[in-house]
Design a protein around this motif. Structure first.
Motif, PDB file in Angstrom:
ATOM      1  N   THR A   1      19.826  -3.708  42.509  1.00  0.00           N
ATOM      2  CA  THR A   1      18.716  -4.438  43.133  1.00  0.00           C
ATOM      3  C   THR A   1      17.427  -3.656  42.936  1.00  0.00           C
ATOM      4  O   THR A   1      17.434  -2.439  42.826  1.00  0.00           O
ATOM      5  N   ASP A   2      16.324  -4.389  42.879  1.00  0.00           N
ATOM      6  CA  ASP A   2      15.006  -3.763  42.745  1.00  0.00           C
ATOM      7  C   ASP A   2      14.007  -4.538  43.597  1.00  0.00           C
ATOM      8  O   ASP A   2      14.104  -5.770  43.736  1.00  0.00           O
TER       9      ASP A   2
ATOM     10  N   LYS B   1      18.910 -13.263  36.583  1.00  0.00           N
ATOM     11  CA  LYS B   1      18.904 -12.486  37.837  1.00  0.00           C
ATOM     12  C   LYS B   1      18.449 -13.391  38.988  1.00  0.00           C
ATOM     13  O   LYS B   1      17.757 -14.389  38.778  1.00  0.00           O
ATOM     14  N   LEU B   2      18.860 -13.017  40.177  1.00  0.00           N
ATOM     15  CA  LEU B   2      18.417 -13.738  41.376  1.00  0.00           C
ATOM     16  C   LEU B   2      17.166 -13.055  41.926  1.00  0.00           C
ATOM     17  O   LEU B   2      17.165 -11.848  42.170  1.00  0.00           O
TER      18      LEU B   2
ATOM     19  N   GLN C   1      19.338  -2.992  50.664  1.00  0.00           N
ATOM     20  CA  GLN C   1      19.707  -2.983  49.242  1.00  0.00           C
ATOM     21  C   GLN C   1      21.120  -2.432  49.063  1.00  0.00           C
ATOM     22  O   GLN C   1      21.887  -2.923  48.230  1.00  0.00           O
ATOM     23  N   GLN C   2      21.461  -1.437  49.871  1.00  0.00           N
ATOM     24  CA  GLN C   2      22.812  -0.875  49.768  1.00  0.00           C
ATOM     25  C   GLN C   2      23.868  -1.902  50.173  1.00  0.00           C
ATOM     26  O   GLN C   2      24.943  -1.975  49.573  1.00  0.00           O
ATOM     27  N   GLN C   3      23.535  -2.715  51.203  1.00  0.00           N
ATOM     28  CA  GLN C   3      24.479  -3.756  51.621  1.00  0.00           C
ATOM     29  C   GLN C   3      24.687  -4.778  50.508  1.00  0.00           C
ATOM     30  O   GLN C   3      25.808  -5.215  50.244  1.00  0.00           O
ATOM     31  N   ILE C   4      23.580  -5.159  49.862  1.00  0.00           N
ATOM     32  CA  ILE C   4      23.677  -6.157  48.788  1.00  0.00           C
ATOM     33  C   ILE C   4      24.479  -5.585  47.616  1.00  0.00           C
ATOM     34  O   ILE C   4      25.345  -6.255  47.035  1.00  0.00           O
ATOM     35  N   GLU C   5      24.227  -4.340  47.272  1.00  0.00           N
ATOM     36  CA  GLU C   5      24.943  -3.701  46.163  1.00  0.00           C
ATOM     37  C   GLU C   5      26.404  -3.448  46.507  1.00  0.00           C
ATOM     38  O   GLU C   5      27.225  -3.132  45.629  1.00  0.00           O
TER      39      GLU C   5
ATOM     40  N   ILE D   1       6.616  -8.914  53.744  1.00  0.00           N
ATOM     41  CA  ILE D   1       7.263  -9.930  52.915  1.00  0.00           C
ATOM     42  C   ILE D   1       7.662  -9.240  51.609  1.00  0.00           C
ATOM     43  O   ILE D   1       6.849  -8.554  50.979  1.00  0.00           O
ATOM     44  N   VAL D   2       8.918  -9.411  51.256  1.00  0.00           N
ATOM     45  CA  VAL D   2       9.471  -8.668  50.115  1.00  0.00           C
ATOM     46  C   VAL D   2      10.058  -9.657  49.097  1.00  0.00           C
ATOM     47  O   VAL D   2      10.667 -10.660  49.471  1.00  0.00           O
ATOM     48  N   THR D   3       9.835  -9.353  47.824  1.00  0.00           N
ATOM     49  CA  THR D   3      10.491 -10.093  46.743  1.00  0.00           C
ATOM     50  C   THR D   3      11.506  -9.159  46.105  1.00  0.00           C
ATOM     51  O   THR D   3      11.147  -8.079  45.614  1.00  0.00           O
ATOM     52  N   LEU D   4      12.762  -9.570  46.191  1.00  0.00           N
ATOM     53  CA  LEU D   4      13.846  -8.685  45.748  1.00  0.00           C
ATOM     54  C   LEU D   4      14.537  -9.268  44.508  1.00  0.00           C
ATOM     55  O   LEU D   4      14.840 -10.460  44.465  1.00  0.00           O
ATOM     56  N   ASP D   5      14.733  -8.430  43.482  1.00  0.00           N
ATOM     57  CA  ASP D   5      15.492  -8.821  42.284  1.00  0.00           C
ATOM     58  C   ASP D   5      16.924  -8.334  42.445  1.00  0.00           C
ATOM     59  O   ASP D   5      17.159  -7.140  42.727  1.00  0.00           O
ATOM     60  N   VAL D   6      17.876  -9.247  42.277  1.00  0.00           N
ATOM     61  CA  VAL D   6      19.296  -8.896  42.363  1.00  0.00           C
ATOM     62  C   VAL D   6      19.926  -9.204  40.996  1.00  0.00           C
ATOM     63  O   VAL D   6      19.981 -10.374  40.574  1.00  0.00           O
ATOM     64  N   LYS D   7      20.410  -8.150  40.324  1.00  0.00           N
ATOM     65  CA  LYS D   7      20.913  -8.308  38.953  1.00  0.00           C
ATOM     66  C   LYS D   7      22.438  -8.373  38.948  1.00  0.00           C
ATOM     67  O   LYS D   7      23.112  -7.553  39.578  1.00  0.00           O
ATOM     68  N   PRO D   8      22.986  -9.347  38.174  1.00  0.00           N
ATOM     69  CA  PRO D   8      24.452  -9.469  38.061  1.00  0.00           C
ATOM     70  C   PRO D   8      24.984  -8.527  36.967  1.00  0.00           C
ATOM     71  O   PRO D   8      24.215  -7.875  36.256  1.00  0.00           O
ATOM     72  N   TRP D   9      26.314  -8.529  36.795  1.00  0.00           N
ATOM     73  CA  TRP D   9      26.906  -7.687  35.771  1.00  0.00           C
ATOM     74  C   TRP D   9      26.728  -8.281  34.373  1.00  0.00           C
ATOM     75  O   TRP D   9      26.415  -7.560  33.419  1.00  0.00           O
TER      76      TRP D   9
END
Length: 230
Positions: free
Chosen positions: A222-223, A191-192, A209-213, A146-154
């Motif tokens: 992403t982190d 951030k999401l 992560q590469q797909q999301i970026e 189970i992963v918690t992922l941070d997705v940062k906008p511009w």
């Protein structure tokens, strides 16, 4: 009288009736008498119409490689055996009086019972081997995380609803998206943070992560905020 013409139905009927209470043509074991009658038949009787003769034929056929070694007169004729033959041609088993019928019934088809037991044991061993083989090949439960992922906008002008929709649009075997929330990071930017479950052997977190970026209009980076094995 004997069995008569064993190629005719009348002969087969006589043989079938004879074998209804016997395991062999004469005596308690296979002899040349069985071989003579077996060869005279030429082929197996129909089990539907002559079940006892068919059972006997199948049993004697198992001796086919030992025919020459069986005791008895190989030159005898089928008329020598069966109903109403002279006592000299009969075995002691056929010459018994009615008072010994119970003893005959005790041994009735004893050889066939042994064959059936052997077949049952063989089938049991085969099924056990198949079960063990399947058990050995049975795969273990898939390892998951189970992963918690941070997705940062511009910046603060990035449409976060569109960003999240892009992230969730990624579908892959072994990937399940979970709950999400928007967290403030400063200067009006949010951030999401999104949870997901992955099967370790099917999903590469780096590739994900590469797909999301790859959604460059919305995503800066992403982190992995947290990760735990299930």
């Amino acid at each position: 009288m004997g069995f008569g013409d064993l190629l005719a139905d009348a002969g087969k009927n006589t043989l079938n009736g004879w074998l209804e209470t016997r395991s062999y043509i004469t005596g308690y074991s296979a002899t040349q008498a069985d071989v003579v009658v077996f060869k005279a038949l030429g082929s197996a009787p129909d089990p539907a119409t002559h079940p006892y003769a068919a059972r006997w034929y199948k049993h004697i056929d198992s001796y086919s490689t030992e025919f020459e070694s069986l005791t008895g007169d190989a030159s005898a004729d089928v008329s020598t055996f069966g109903p109403e033959v002279t006592p000299a041609a009969e075995t002691p088993a056929a010459a018994k009086d009615a008072g010994d019928d119970d003893d005959d019934e005790i041994d009735l088809f004893g050889s066939d019972d042994e064959e059936e037991d052997a077949e049952a044991e063989k089938l049991k061993a085969q099924r056990l081997a198949e079960y063990n083989a399947k058990k050995a090949l049975k795969t273990k439960p898939a390892a998951k995380s189970i992963v918690t992922l941070d997705v940062k906008p511009w910046d603060d002008e990035t449409n976060m609803q569109e960003l999240e929709a892009n992230v969730r649009s990624i579908e892959q075997d072994g990937l399940v998206w979970g709950a999400s929330q928007l967290l403030a990071v400063g200067f009006g930017i949010k951030k999401l943070q999104i949870n997901l479950v992955i099967e370790d052997d099917k999903v590469s977190l780096d590739d994900l992560q590469q797909q999301i970026e790859g959604f460059e209009d919305h995503v800066q980076s992403t982190d992995v905020a947290a990760m735990q094995k299930l």
